[in-house]
Write a protein that holds these residues in place. Structure first.
Motif, PDB file in Angstrom:
ATOM      1  N   ARG A   1       3.687   7.394  -7.558  1.00  0.00           N
ATOM      2  CA  ARG A   1       3.506   6.466  -8.682  1.00  0.00           C
ATOM      3  C   ARG A   1       4.533   6.734  -9.777  1.00  0.00           C
ATOM      4  O   ARG A   1       5.043   5.793 -10.396  1.00  0.00           O
TER       5      ARG A   1
ATOM      6  N   ARG B   1       7.195   3.960 -11.162  1.00  0.00           N
ATOM      7  CA  ARG B   1       7.384   3.665 -12.590  1.00  0.00           C
ATOM      8  C   ARG B   1       8.835   3.816 -12.987  1.00  0.00           C
ATOM      9  O   ARG B   1       9.378   3.017 -13.760  1.00  0.00           O
TER      10      ARG B   1
ATOM     11  N   THR C   1      -1.656  -4.094  -3.028  1.00  0.00           N
ATOM     12  CA  THR C   1      -2.577  -2.972  -2.896  1.00  0.00           C
ATOM     13  C   THR C   1      -3.999  -3.410  -3.197  1.00  0.00           C
ATOM     14  O   THR C   1      -4.229  -4.371  -3.935  1.00  0.00           O
TER      15      THR C   1
ATOM     16  N   GLU D   1      -2.724   1.315 -13.390  1.00  0.00           N
ATOM     17  CA  GLU D   1      -1.769   2.326 -13.843  1.00  0.00           C
ATOM     18  C   GLU D   1      -0.319   1.845 -13.789  1.00  0.00           C
ATOM     19  O   GLU D   1       0.495   2.248 -14.626  1.00  0.00           O
ATOM     20  N   LEU D   2       0.010   0.961 -12.829  1.00  0.00           N
ATOM     21  CA  LEU D   2       1.413   0.645 -12.575  1.00  0.00           C
ATOM     22  C   LEU D   2       1.843  -0.767 -12.954  1.00  0.00           C
ATOM     23  O   LEU D   2       3.004  -0.985 -13.291  1.00  0.00           O
TER      24      LEU D   2
ATOM     25  N   THR E   1       0.788   4.104  -1.471  1.00  0.00           N
ATOM     26  CA  THR E   1       0.180   5.436  -1.559  1.00  0.00           C
ATOM     27  C   THR E   1      -0.955   5.612  -0.554  1.00  0.00           C
ATOM     28  O   THR E   1      -1.712   6.581  -0.648  1.00  0.00           O
TER      29      THR E   1
ATOM     30  N   GLU F   1      -7.190   1.210  -9.200  1.00  0.00           N
ATOM     31  CA  GLU F   1      -6.704   2.248 -10.111  1.00  0.00           C
ATOM     32  C   GLU F   1      -5.181   2.216 -10.180  1.00  0.00           C
ATOM     33  O   GLU F   1      -4.578   2.380 -11.243  1.00  0.00           O
ATOM     34  N   GLU F   2      -4.553   1.977  -9.040  1.00  0.00           N
ATOM     35  CA  GLU F   2      -3.099   1.886  -8.965  1.00  0.00           C
ATOM     36  C   GLU F   2      -2.586   0.662  -9.706  1.00  0.00           C
ATOM     37  O   GLU F   2      -1.571   0.708 -10.413  1.00  0.00           O
TER      38      GLU F   2
ATOM     39  N   ILE G   1      -5.996  -0.802  -4.134  1.00  0.00           N
ATOM     40  CA  ILE G   1      -6.395   0.331  -4.968  1.00  0.00           C
ATOM     41  C   ILE G   1      -6.265  -0.106  -6.427  1.00  0.00           C
ATOM     42  O   ILE G   1      -5.160  -0.133  -6.991  1.00  0.00           O
TER      43      ILE G   1
ATOM     44  N   GLU H   1       0.826  -1.213   0.000  1.00  0.00           N
ATOM     45  CA  GLU H   1       0.000   0.000   0.000  1.00  0.00           C
ATOM     46  C   GLU H   1       0.865   1.269   0.000  1.00  0.00           C
ATOM     47  O   GLU H   1       0.764   2.095   0.901  1.00  0.00           O
TER      48      GLU H   1
ATOM     49  N   LYS I   1       0.125  11.046  -4.394  1.00  0.00           N
ATOM     50  CA  LYS I   1      -0.029   9.751  -5.054  1.00  0.00           C
ATOM     51  C   LYS I   1       0.598   9.775  -6.440  1.00  0.00           C
ATOM     52  O   LYS I   1       1.290   8.837  -6.846  1.00  0.00           O
ATOM     53  N   SER I   2       0.345  10.848  -7.172  1.00  0.00           N
ATOM     54  CA  SER I   2       0.901  10.973  -8.520  1.00  0.00           C
ATOM     55  C   SER I   2       2.415  10.957  -8.485  1.00  0.00           C
ATOM     56  O   SER I   2       3.066  10.301  -9.317  1.00  0.00           O
TER      57      SER I   2
END
Length: 207
Positions: free
Chosen positions: A61, A65, A77, A85-86, A49, A81-82, A79, A47, A57-58
């Motif tokens: 992340r 990356r 995680t 994205e990752l 973020t 969305e995370e 999340i 976790e 968070k941005s």
């Protein structure tokens, strides 16, 4: 290594500040810096973020990356969305068992809305747009997502045996002179797939 780590964790501007004066986002970066100072081949994050504001968070992340270019990072995680994205590979574990192992795109393709069309048009008096779309030859069914006095949003599910319905729908709307406000293909939802593979009694097979 210290100088390189400060740069990779974006800590150069606060390097002389006591840690207890830093924001939670910067404290998180300091934790990352401690973790990578010895240049590990693998990095496990739980976790990373949690509790951060959208800007923090941005930033975190972006840092993950960047580190992932040279390291294997295992990210735990909830999340989604995370995850989307990752992560280049996604493993879902339920009751100690691996119930899914795929890319985010592969999992989203198992969503019930994957490949459906989302359409928003201006409302026309007395017209049943859901029924009109459902009557098209390449459409299996439609559902109303939202509507008000001026517009209606539909989700349109294609028939499996028919060609993709986008061309037929657009041609029909243009022929009828209807104003299109939004038109997109749904890519599927990770949260739906997560519930599907982790719910007790799910018919999904373990992968």
């Amino acid at each position: 290594r210290i100088e390189e780590t400060l740069r990779s964790c974006f800590l150069e501007g606060v390097r002389h500040q006591p840690i207890n004066t830093l924001s939670k986002g910067f404290k998180q970066r300091v934790c990352f810096a401690q973790s990578i100072l010895h240049d590990p081949e693998y990095l496990i994050m739980d976790e990373p973020t949690d509790g951060l504001d959208p800007n923090q968070k941005s930033e975190v992340r972006a840092m993950i990356r960047e580190m992932a270019r040279e390291k294997t990072i295992i990210l735990s995680t909830h999340i989604l969305e995370e995850v989307d994205e990752l992560c280049t590979r996604v493993i879902i574990i339920s009751d100690g068992r691996i119930v899914a192992d795929d890319t985010a795109e592969g999992l989203k393709s198992r969503s019930s809305i994957s490949g459906a069309l989302r359409l928003t048009v201006r409302r026309e008096d007395e017209r049943d747009m859901a029924a009109e779309m459902a009557a098209l030859s390449s459409v299996e069914r439609t559902e109303v997502i939202s509507e008000d006095n001026s517009r209606i949003s539909l989700r349109i599910y294609p028939k499996e045996t028919a060609p993709p319905p986008a061309d037929e729908i657009l041609e029909y709307l243009q022929r009828e002179g209807l104003r299109i406000e939004a038109f997109q293909i749904e890519e599927g939802r990770l949260d739906e797939v997560f519930r599907m593979v982790t719910t007790v009694g799910s018919t999904e097979k373990t992968i």
